[in-house]
Design a protein around this motif. Structure first.
Motif, short mmCIF file in Angstrom:
data_model
loop_
_atom_site.label_atom_id
_atom_site.label_comp_id
_atom_site.label_asym_id
_atom_site.label_seq_id
_atom_site.Cartn_x
_atom_site.Cartn_y
_atom_site.Cartn_z
N LEU A 193 0.38 1.88 2.12
CA LEU A 193 0.56 3.24 2.62
C LEU A 193 1.17 3.11 4.01
CD1 LEU A 193 -2.91 4.85 1.80
CD2 LEU A 193 -0.79 5.10 0.52
N LEU A 194 2.21 3.87 4.29
CA LEU A 194 2.86 3.83 5.59
C LEU A 194 2.84 5.21 6.22
CD1 LEU A 194 4.55 2.71 7.91
CD2 LEU A 194 6.59 3.02 6.46
N ASN A 254 4.14 12.20 11.18
CA ASN A 254 5.14 12.80 10.30
C ASN A 254 4.45 13.24 9.02
OD1 ASN A 254 7.10 12.17 12.20
ND2 ASN A 254 7.73 10.31 11.16
N ASP A 255 5.19 13.96 8.17
CA ASP A 255 4.63 14.38 6.88
C ASP A 255 4.13 13.18 6.10
OD1 ASP A 255 5.17 17.02 7.41
OD2 ASP A 255 7.14 16.98 6.44
N GLY A 278 9.43 -5.17 -1.97
CA GLY A 278 8.77 -3.87 -1.90
C GLY A 278 9.47 -2.82 -2.73
N ALA A 279 8.72 -1.82 -3.13
CA ALA A 279 9.26 -0.67 -3.86
C ALA A 279 8.35 0.52 -3.61
CB ALA A 279 9.38 -0.97 -5.35
N LEU A 280 8.89 1.72 -3.77
CA LEU A 280 8.10 2.93 -3.63
C LEU A 280 7.47 3.31 -4.96
CD1 LEU A 280 10.42 5.14 -1.40
CD2 LEU A 280 8.40 3.83 -0.71
N THR A 281 6.29 3.89 -4.88
CA THR A 281 5.59 4.40 -6.06
C THR A 281 5.94 5.87 -6.30
OG1 THR A 281 3.78 2.88 -5.59
CG2 THR A 281 3.32 4.68 -7.13
N PHE A 282 6.10 6.63 -5.21
CA PHE A 282 6.45 8.04 -5.26
C PHE A 282 7.66 8.29 -4.38
CE2 PHE A 282 1.80 7.87 -5.76
CZ PHE A 282 1.67 8.48 -6.99
N ARG A 283 8.42 9.31 -4.70
CA ARG A 283 9.54 9.70 -3.84
C ARG A 283 9.00 10.17 -2.50
NH1 ARG A 283 13.84 13.11 -7.44
NH2 ARG A 283 13.61 11.88 -9.33
N PRO A 284 9.74 9.88 -1.43
CA PRO A 284 9.28 10.37 -0.11
C PRO A 284 9.30 11.89 -0.05
CG PRO A 284 11.09 8.78 0.10
CD PRO A 284 10.91 9.05 -1.35
#
Length: 142
Positions: A94-95, A110-111, A136-142
């Motif tokens: 989580l970032l 930030n949001d 690394g990869a994202l799990t959900f769209r930003p």
């Protein structure tokens, strides 16, 4: 391999993942780059198809980013020992990011956080355990 040796490797590799996150939030780029093998590869969760390879390229990638305030949280870290000198891991990240407050107080967040994961590969070197790959990869769209 003895169970205690396997546990020691798991601990060392999990520690690298957490240490990496803390160093990133502290902007200690030299220390982060030193956690990679000389030919280490990284992809950011926001750019999984754009590998950065080698310590020099990694340093350039880290130092060329605009400064930001961040807080990384690592979870669900699972290390798989493959041999006495190689291991792999999966972890969730989580970032949270923000910007400095004008009054010098706590930063403004930030949001919502970015949610992603890393698939890591580790090698035992003369310097100790190091990342040979951090993908690394994202799990959900930003």
């Amino acid at each position: 391999m003895k169970p205690e040796d396997r546990c020691a490797i798991e601990w060392e590799c999990a520690r690298l993942i957490h240490h990496y996150a803390n160093l990133t939030d502290a902007h200690d780029w030299e220390a982060i780059v030193a956690l990679y093998t000389e030919d280490g590869l990284m992809t950011r969760p926001t750019a999984p198809d754009d590998p950065i390879v080698g310590r020099d390229a990694l340093m350039e990638a880290f130092t060329s980013r605009p400064p930001r305030i961040s807080q990384h949280v690592c979870a669900n870290v699972v290390v798989t020992v493959e041999s006495e000198s190689e291991a792999s891991a999966y972890s969730v990240i989580l970032l949270f990011t923000g910007k400095e407050a004008e009054d010098g107080g706590l930063p403004h967040k930030n949001d919502g956080p970015l949610v992603g994961y890393y698939k890591d590969r580790f090698k035992l070197t003369q310097e100790g355990w190091r990342f040979s790959e951090r993908r690394g990869a994202l799990t959900f769209r930003p």
